[in-house]
Design an enzyme around this catalytic site. Structure first.
Site, short mmCIF file in Angstrom:
data_model
loop_
_atom_site.label_atom_id
_atom_site.label_comp_id
_atom_site.label_asym_id
_atom_site.label_seq_id
_atom_site.Cartn_x
_atom_site.Cartn_y
_atom_site.Cartn_z
N ASP A 38 58.70 46.25 28.32
CA ASP A 38 57.74 45.08 27.89
C ASP A 38 58.22 45.24 26.32
OD1 ASP A 38 55.42 43.70 29.63
OD2 ASP A 38 55.54 43.45 27.52
N ARG A 43 51.06 48.23 25.66
CA ARG A 43 51.07 48.10 26.90
C ARG A 43 51.82 49.35 27.64
NH1 ARG A 43 50.56 42.24 30.52
NH2 ARG A 43 48.63 43.00 31.36
N THR A 136 56.55 33.90 39.36
CA THR A 136 56.32 32.79 40.21
C THR A 136 56.91 31.53 39.23
OG1 THR A 136 54.31 33.59 41.10
CG2 THR A 136 54.79 31.15 41.31
N ASN A 238 50.37 29.93 47.86
CA ASN A 238 49.11 29.85 46.96
C ASN A 238 48.23 28.68 46.81
OD1 ASN A 238 49.31 32.61 46.08
ND2 ASN A 238 50.01 31.95 43.86
N CYS A 290 46.45 32.87 38.76
CA CYS A 290 47.63 32.29 39.53
C CYS A 290 47.17 30.85 40.17
CB CYS A 290 48.29 33.16 40.44
SG CYS A 290 49.36 34.31 39.54
N ARG A 471 28.36 35.16 44.85
CA ARG A 471 29.08 35.83 45.83
C ARG A 471 28.46 35.97 47.09
NH1 ARG A 471 34.43 35.66 44.09
NH2 ARG A 471 34.36 35.53 41.87
N1 LIG Z 1 48.80 38.69 38.49
C1 LIG Z 1 49.14 38.56 39.81
O1 LIG Z 1 48.53 39.27 40.77
C2 LIG Z 1 50.64 37.96 40.52
C3 LIG Z 1 51.19 37.29 39.48
N2 LIG Z 1 52.38 36.95 39.98
C4 LIG Z 1 53.13 36.03 38.88
O2 LIG Z 1 54.04 37.21 38.32
C5 LIG Z 1 54.34 36.72 37.02
C6 LIG Z 1 53.89 37.76 36.19
O3 LIG Z 1 52.25 37.89 36.23
P1 LIG Z 1 51.30 39.02 35.68
O4 LIG Z 1 52.24 40.21 35.81
O5 LIG Z 1 50.10 38.66 36.15
O6 LIG Z 1 51.31 38.73 34.07
P2 LIG Z 1 51.21 39.76 32.99
O7 LIG Z 1 50.86 38.84 31.76
O8 LIG Z 1 50.24 40.52 33.37
O9 LIG Z 1 52.66 40.41 32.57
C7 LIG Z 1 53.43 39.70 31.97
C8 LIG Z 1 54.33 40.81 30.91
O10 LIG Z 1 55.37 40.25 30.53
C9 LIG Z 1 55.76 40.70 29.08
N3 LIG Z 1 56.69 39.96 28.52
C10 LIG Z 1 56.80 38.58 28.52
N4 LIG Z 1 57.77 38.09 27.92
C11 LIG Z 1 58.97 39.42 27.64
C12 LIG Z 1 59.94 39.46 27.29
N5 LIG Z 1 60.87 38.59 26.94
N6 LIG Z 1 60.62 40.87 27.35
C13 LIG Z 1 59.72 41.75 27.69
N7 LIG Z 1 58.50 41.59 28.24
C14 LIG Z 1 57.96 40.46 28.24
C15 LIG Z 1 54.16 40.55 28.57
O11 LIG Z 1 54.19 41.03 27.42
C16 LIG Z 1 53.54 40.98 29.61
O12 LIG Z 1 53.19 42.25 29.63
C17 LIG Z 1 53.70 35.40 36.87
O13 LIG Z 1 54.63 34.48 36.94
C18 LIG Z 1 52.63 35.16 37.97
O14 LIG Z 1 52.44 33.89 38.47
C19 LIG Z 1 52.87 36.79 41.27
C20 LIG Z 1 52.01 37.29 42.11
C21 LIG Z 1 50.74 37.98 41.92
O1 LIG Z 2 50.20 34.62 42.82
C1 LIG Z 2 49.09 35.37 42.60
O2 LIG Z 2 48.79 35.71 41.73
C2 LIG Z 2 48.28 35.92 43.87
O3 LIG Z 2 47.24 35.08 44.07
C3 LIG Z 2 46.24 35.54 45.00
O4 LIG Z 2 45.87 36.94 44.63
P1 LIG Z 2 44.79 37.08 43.69
O5 LIG Z 2 44.54 35.78 42.73
O6 LIG Z 2 44.91 38.37 42.94
O7 LIG Z 2 43.47 37.31 44.46
P2 LIG Z 2 42.73 36.59 45.69
O8 LIG Z 2 42.17 37.64 46.70
O9 LIG Z 2 43.70 35.52 46.21
O10 LIG Z 2 41.59 35.90 45.18
C4 LIG Z 2 41.66 34.68 44.50
C5 LIG Z 2 40.32 34.16 43.75
O11 LIG Z 2 39.79 33.45 45.12
C6 LIG Z 2 38.62 34.07 45.22
N1 LIG Z 2 38.12 34.14 46.69
C7 LIG Z 2 39.10 34.48 47.59
C8 LIG Z 2 38.86 34.45 48.93
C9 LIG Z 2 38.08 33.74 49.49
O12 LIG Z 2 37.65 33.77 50.68
N2 LIG Z 2 37.11 33.43 48.57
C10 LIG Z 2 37.35 33.49 47.12
O13 LIG Z 2 36.30 32.76 46.54
C11 LIG Z 2 38.60 35.55 44.77
O14 LIG Z 2 37.27 35.98 44.51
C12 LIG Z 2 39.28 35.13 43.34
O15 LIG Z 2 38.39 34.57 42.37
C13 LIG Z 2 47.09 35.52 46.37
O16 LIG Z 2 45.99 35.98 47.39
C14 LIG Z 2 48.18 36.59 46.24
O17 LIG Z 2 48.93 36.29 47.61
C15 LIG Z 2 49.11 35.86 45.48
O18 LIG Z 2 50.37 36.77 45.23
#
Ligand SMILES: NC(=O)C1=CN([C@@H]2O[C@H](COP(=O)(O)OP(=O)(O)OC[C@H]3O[C@@H](n4cnc5c(N)ncnc54)[C@H](O)[C@@H]3O)[C@@H](O)[C@H]2O)C=CC1
Ligand SMILES: O=C(O)[C@H]1O[C@H](OP(=O)(O)OP(=O)(O)OC[C@H]2O[C@@H](n3ccc(=O)[nH]c3=O)[C@H](O)[C@@H]2O)[C@H](O)[C@@H](O)[C@@H]1O
Length: 492
Positions: A38, A43, A136, A238, A290, A471
């Protein structure tokens, strides 16, 4: 040659996805060296913390996984170039937020970080690489990545013979984990999706990645598709999940008018196996980094491809969510005799859901913002979110409020950082946050809130003592018998 037996993986982006996913790959595949890199040095330092309670991502089960693999075959580093050079397979797991400027502002995904990664890989690679889209991304981004990789492979290295230039295979491998349950979701994934280009290298790369996951994921759960289908499946998943929440939240408003109970309705319809019980929990509105971002991205894509009806359909999911957050804030103001000015409102929870320290797009931010417009004094307690994070969230919103939000756009004025800090207090103790409060709002469903001494809280609050349960976690009978005025979501 594109590798078929992977022993070295790099992941660019050590965030909520990169960190946990790579930790689990390293845990399950001790024969693979996994390096997570990173540009954010803090971080990386936090991922290398000896004290595992201070990892940058709070996620149940994560410290144990990191403890097992870190230093053995899991490494966190700021040496992005070194990791790219060494790896056979490179995951791109950087952030793809909604654009806040220029073309597509407020709707499209900002792909600048992904593009930078592709350029860097192209520049540094001296041998063949598999590049995996873990972030994503809008459908057809793989094409852009391929163009960048190929162009750099020919431009910058034109002194090399064409045959000795590195080759790249691009895969789409979206992540479906949810925060708060990430480790479980990764260990027992419903499916791992891999989309590949339709050529020999693409298929070879697909097989190589499938073999990595097959170390713990049953083969029948490793789904392979065309690359565009994989990219679009992530946005679609999503959108469907968020749509269910907006659907039940829409019904919650009707329940409040009619005397029906939204939890009973959700239970009754969820028993229909065609509907199913999950994602029907009515709430103050969905948050997280997301859902909104991905739907807005989908809407933008639909408009781009001249499908306005489809775009409008999905956009409504976000609009309804804005409405739900607004409805909750408005109910607090209405109930407190039409003004919260100078009144102490305690917020239990700031994270967007329980068991995470992530606050991105949390409903709490929007509800607070709306109450602050009326000059409420907000006192926040969240078990995992820091005061600086809370102030930062509110300050960020002042600059980046979406213009098209019908609930908030026109009547809102931006608050300065000083105003925010004078009106918002963050507490380490819930009982301090609640002392002498006019009302309590529950914004996150942390389990610990249910176990509080609500009698003591009642004694220390101003009367009438209002609770707004965003909630629906509190037991109505117990809470009202103490004397609270309880307002729940979707309960008439
Ligand atoms: N947060 C989640 O639960 C989920 C996120 N995603 C997707 O995954 C991707 C990442 O999401 P998060 O991990 O939540 O983001 P995040 O913001 O927590 O982490 C991204 C990291 O990438 C680093 N970064 C950015 N540009 C860089 C570069 N050029 N070289 C090295 N490091 C770099 C940043 O400093 C940051 O630490 C997004 O596209 C998001 O939509 C998919 C599923 C679940
Ligand atoms: O692309 C992503 O980032 C991720 O987004 C969501 O995961 P996440 O956002 O981490 O958590 P969720 O459990 O989906 O909850 C999302 C929001 O919806 C709310 N929620 C969830 C479920 C529900 O029944 N009601 C409700 O209000 C939660 O409180 C929260 O604010 C999806 O569930 C994941 O599959 C996906 O990978």
């Amino acid at each position: 040659m594109i590798a078929s037996n992977i022993t070295k993986i790099a992941c660019i982006g050590a965030g909520y996805v990169g960190g946990p996913t790579m930790a689990v790959i390293a845990k399950q595949c001790p024969h693979i060296k996994v390096t997570v890199v990173d540009i954010n040095a803090q971080r990386i330092a936090d991922w290398n913390q000896i004290d595992l309670d201070r990892l940058p991502v709070y996620e149940p089960g994560l410290p144990e996984v990191v403890a097992e693999a870190r230093g053995r075959n899991l490494f966190f580093s700021t040496d992005v170039e070194g990791a790219i050079r060494e790896a056979q397979m490179i995951f791109i797991s950087v952030n793809t937020p909604t654009k806040t400027y220029g073309v597509g502002k407020g709707m499209a995904a900002d792909l600048k970080y992904v593009e930078l990664c592709a350029r860097q890989i192209a520049e540094i690679a001296t041998d063949d690489k598999i590049v995996v889209e873990k972030s994503t991304l809008p459908v057809r981004t793989a094409q852009a990545i391929r163009t960048i990789l190929d162009a750099a492979a020919t431009n910058g290295k034109d002194t090399q013979l064409a045959t000795s230039r590195p080759k790249f295979a691009v895969l789409s491998n979206p992540e479906f984990l949810a925060e708060g349950t990430a480790i479980n979701d990764l260990l027992y994934a419903d499916r791992m999706l891999i989309g590949s280009e339709d050529n020999e290298d693409g298929k070879r790369a697909e097989q190589a990645l499938a073999d990595v996951y097959a170390n713990w994921v049953p083969r029948e759960r490793i789904v392979t598709t065309r690359i565009w289908s994989s990219e679009l499946s992530k946005l679609t998943a999503n959108a469907f999940l968020a749509q269910r929440i907006s659907s039940i939240n829409a019904i919650s408003a009707l329940c409040e008018r009619t005397g029906a109970d939204v939890d009973e309705v959700a239970h009754a319809i969820g028993m229909d196996s065609r509907i199913g019980p999950k994602f029907l929990k009515s709430s103050v509105g969905f948050g997280g980094s997301c859902f909104q971002k991905d739907i807005l991205n989908l809407v933008y894509l639909c408009r781009h491809f001249n499908l306005p009806e489809v775009a409008d359909y999905w956009e409504q999911v976000v609009k309804l969510n804005d409405y739900q957050k607004h409805r909750f804030a408005k109910q607090i103001i209405d109930t407190l005799f039409n003004t919260v000015s100078g009144k102490k409102i305690a917020f239990l929870g700031w994270a967007f859901k329980k068991d995470t320290n992530d606050t991105r797009e949390s409903a709490a931010i929007y509800v607070a913002d709306e109450l602050l417009q009326d000059r409420a004094e907000i006192h926040v307690y969240d078990p995992k979110v820091t005061a600086e994070q809370i102030y930062g969230d509110l300050e960020y919103l002042q600059k980046h409020r979406r213009n098209d939000n019908p609930c908030t756009a026109t009547q809102f004025s931006a608050l300065s950082a000083v105003e925010i800090r004078s009106l918002v207090t963050v507490h380490d103790s819930p009982y301090e946050a609640l002392k002498n409060a006019h009302a309590t709002a529950i914004l996150t469903e942390w389990d610990e809130f249910k176990g509080y001494d609500w009698q003591q809280i009642y004694n220390n609050m101003l009367k009438p003592a209002f609770i707004f349960d965003g909630r629906n976690i509190l037991n109505r009978k117990e809470i009202t018998s103490i004397g609270f005025e309880l307002k729940s979501i979707g309960k008439g």
